[in-house]
Design a protein around this motif. Sequence first.
Motif, mmCIF file in Angstrom:
data_model
loop_
_atom_site.group_PDB
_atom_site.id
_atom_site.type_symbol
_atom_site.label_atom_id
_atom_site.label_comp_id
_atom_site.label_asym_id
_atom_site.label_seq_id
_atom_site.Cartn_x
_atom_site.Cartn_y
_atom_site.Cartn_z
ATOM 1 N N LEU A 204 -1.587 -1.600 6.209
ATOM 2 C CA LEU A 204 -1.291 -1.293 7.613
ATOM 3 C C LEU A 204 -2.545 -1.401 8.470
ATOM 4 C CD1 LEU A 204 1.157 1.724 7.139
ATOM 5 C CD2 LEU A 204 1.704 -0.440 8.260
ATOM 6 N N GLU A 205 -3.659 -0.949 7.948
ATOM 7 C CA GLU A 205 -4.916 -1.037 8.690
ATOM 8 C C GLU A 205 -5.353 -2.495 8.850
ATOM 9 O OE1 GLU A 205 -8.310 -0.176 10.770
ATOM 10 O OE2 GLU A 205 -6.609 1.146 10.305
ATOM 11 N N HIS A 206 -5.144 -3.289 7.810
ATOM 12 C CA HIS A 206 -5.526 -4.699 7.846
ATOM 13 C C HIS A 206 -4.803 -5.432 8.973
ATOM 14 C CE1 HIS A 206 -6.902 -8.536 6.176
ATOM 15 N NE2 HIS A 206 -5.668 -8.994 6.325
ATOM 16 N N TYR A 207 -3.549 -5.045 9.218
ATOM 17 C CA TYR A 207 -2.763 -5.704 10.263
ATOM 18 C C TYR A 207 -2.613 -4.810 11.492
ATOM 19 C CZ TYR A 207 -1.598 -9.131 6.693
ATOM 20 O OH TYR A 207 -1.674 -10.109 5.729
ATOM 21 N N ASN A 208 -3.628 -4.017 11.730
ATOM 22 C CA ASN A 208 -3.595 -3.067 12.843
ATOM 23 C C ASN A 208 -3.384 -3.752 14.192
ATOM 24 O OD1 ASN A 208 -3.908 -0.389 13.984
ATOM 25 N ND2 ASN A 208 -5.927 -1.063 14.698
ATOM 26 N N ASN A 209 -3.854 -4.978 14.317
ATOM 27 C CA ASN A 209 -3.735 -5.716 15.580
ATOM 28 C C ASN A 209 -2.506 -6.621 15.629
ATOM 29 O OD1 ASN A 209 -6.132 -4.635 16.677
ATOM 30 N ND2 ASN A 209 -7.358 -6.103 15.498
ATOM 31 N N GLY A 210 -1.602 -6.450 14.645
ATOM 32 C CA GLY A 210 -0.391 -7.253 14.628
ATOM 33 C C GLY A 210 -0.392 -8.289 13.523
ATOM 34 N N ILE A 211 0.734 -8.927 13.348
ATOM 35 C CA ILE A 211 0.897 -9.887 12.268
ATOM 36 C C ILE A 211 1.821 -11.014 12.729
ATOM 37 C CG2 ILE A 211 2.845 -8.600 11.274
ATOM 38 C CD1 ILE A 211 1.844 -9.446 8.510
ATOM 39 N N LYS A 212 1.567 -12.222 12.257
ATOM 40 C CA LYS A 212 2.386 -13.376 12.635
ATOM 41 C C LYS A 212 2.845 -14.116 11.375
ATOM 42 C CE LYS A 212 -0.008 -14.198 17.037
ATOM 43 N NZ LYS A 212 -0.786 -15.181 17.841
ATOM 44 N N GLY A 213 3.911 -14.861 11.523
ATOM 45 C CA GLY A 213 4.368 -15.731 10.447
ATOM 46 C C GLY A 213 5.532 -15.180 9.648
ATOM 47 N N GLU A 214 6.061 -16.009 8.756
ATOM 48 C CA GLU A 214 7.151 -15.614 7.871
ATOM 49 C C GLU A 214 6.620 -14.604 6.861
ATOM 50 O OE1 GLU A 214 10.298 -16.697 8.230
ATOM 51 O OE2 GLU A 214 9.659 -17.871 9.973
ATOM 52 N N ILE A 215 7.397 -13.541 6.617
ATOM 53 C CA ILE A 215 6.917 -12.418 5.819
ATOM 54 C C ILE A 215 7.744 -12.227 4.546
ATOM 55 C CG2 ILE A 215 6.483 -9.927 5.780
ATOM 56 C CD1 ILE A 215 4.711 -11.389 7.762
ATOM 57 N N ILE A 216 7.048 -11.979 3.435
ATOM 58 C CA ILE A 216 7.686 -11.497 2.214
ATOM 59 C C ILE A 216 6.813 -10.372 1.672
ATOM 60 C CG2 ILE A 216 6.544 -13.227 0.754
ATOM 61 C CD1 ILE A 216 9.117 -13.159 -1.000
ATOM 62 N N CYS A 217 7.437 -9.343 1.117
ATOM 63 C CA CYS A 217 6.687 -8.154 0.724
ATOM 64 C C CYS A 217 7.231 -7.598 -0.585
ATOM 65 C CB CYS A 217 6.799 -7.099 1.826
ATOM 66 S SG CYS A 217 5.822 -5.591 1.533
ATOM 67 N N MET A 218 6.358 -6.980 -1.364
ATOM 68 C CA MET A 218 6.792 -6.251 -2.553
ATOM 69 C C MET A 218 6.200 -4.856 -2.541
ATOM 70 S SD MET A 218 6.571 -7.119 -6.648
ATOM 71 C CE MET A 218 4.981 -6.375 -7.045
ATOM 72 N N VAL A 219 7.049 -3.848 -2.721
ATOM 73 C CA VAL A 219 6.602 -2.476 -2.884
ATOM 74 C C VAL A 219 6.607 -2.194 -4.381
ATOM 75 C CG1 VAL A 219 7.036 -0.059 -2.357
ATOM 76 C CG2 VAL A 219 7.609 -1.830 -0.672
ATOM 77 N N TYR A 220 5.455 -1.853 -4.910
ATOM 78 C CA TYR A 220 5.345 -1.626 -6.343
ATOM 79 C C TYR A 220 6.107 -0.372 -6.760
ATOM 80 C CZ TYR A 220 1.684 -5.182 -6.760
ATOM 81 O OH TYR A 220 0.979 -6.374 -6.768
ATOM 82 N N ALA A 221 6.625 -0.391 -7.976
ATOM 83 C CA ALA A 221 7.350 0.753 -8.519
ATOM 84 C C ALA A 221 6.416 1.953 -8.644
ATOM 85 C CB ALA A 221 7.929 0.399 -9.885
ATOM 86 N N ASP A 222 6.973 3.138 -8.480
ATOM 87 C CA ASP A 222 6.196 4.340 -8.729
ATOM 88 C C ASP A 222 5.679 4.321 -10.155
ATOM 89 O OD1 ASP A 222 6.589 5.334 -6.205
ATOM 90 O OD2 ASP A 222 8.289 6.587 -6.742
ATOM 91 N N GLU A 223 4.505 4.892 -10.368
ATOM 92 C CA GLU A 223 3.917 4.876 -11.701
ATOM 93 C C GLU A 223 4.791 5.609 -12.708
ATOM 94 O OE1 GLU A 223 -0.081 6.199 -11.702
ATOM 95 O OE2 GLU A 223 -0.797 4.636 -10.348
ATOM 96 N N ASP A 224 5.373 6.743 -12.282
ATOM 97 C CA ASP A 224 6.272 7.496 -13.157
ATOM 98 C C ASP A 224 7.678 6.932 -12.972
ATOM 99 O OD1 ASP A 224 7.609 9.240 -14.746
ATOM 100 O OD2 ASP A 224 6.965 11.061 -13.728
ATOM 101 N N VAL A 225 7.913 5.751 -13.554
ATOM 102 C CA VAL A 225 9.155 5.027 -13.329
ATOM 103 C C VAL A 225 10.363 5.806 -13.813
ATOM 104 C CG1 VAL A 225 10.452 2.948 -13.904
ATOM 105 C CG2 VAL A 225 8.009 2.791 -13.425
#
Length: 269
Positions: A204-225
Amino acid sequence: MAREFDFYVVPTPIGNIQDITFRAVEILKSVDLIACEDTRVTQKLLNHYEIRTKCISYHKYNERERVGFFLKELGDGKKIALVSDAGTPMICDPGAVIIPELIKNGFSVTSLPGACAVTTFLSQIPRDGEEFTFIGFIGRNQKQIEEAAKKHAFANMVFYDSPERILKTLAVIKEVRGEVKVALGRELSKLFEEVIADNISNVLEHYNNGIKGEIICMVYADEDVESGDINFKIKELKSKGFKDKDISVILSSLFGFNKNDVYKKSLTM
């Protein structure tokens, strides 16, 4: 010689126009008709490879009304290829309506291998295992995002989102899941491609000034799966009105969880 089919599902580049197979180009040249989301977008690709095949629009708003037309064309002996604006049809793109109808009516269908944002993304980010859950485009409102984040807390959750919404989406996920790790890719295969994997706050901090382009994202599983999996299942059963004792029996019987552990967890939730 390759077998001939009536209907071809053909992947197209997700960004770099050179990311198309020789076979895909040949198929698009040889068929009688190309069904595409936006004829203007597809025409740019066809012009680049000197493909003169006729195009017809086929998108989520006219999928059903096109069925009869395609069945007639195929019945007359014509060959048809289906493409989307980018990537592989049927992966968050049109095709779900026509394919079952073709099979039901006895027409042969095949899919060519090729570009797909999901596999392109997953093949370049760190992962401990092979398993992931792809949910397509994540919901737009806060409740839908929260539900997805909770439901898939025990899996690597992969999704598409727009640049206008992704930062809000990540903020909501952070509220639900805390300082979880995420990987985000934008503009894959294009000039300004960027892939980052870090704690959600850093992304979130890295893209604090906004983001452009087509987006794909992965949220990693919790460690205690396993714990996350149990908690989710308990909450689901509680929402259906099951008692703590019944929940412990159900989950121990179906999934092999320790009955006493489940019962104790259920009492605190």
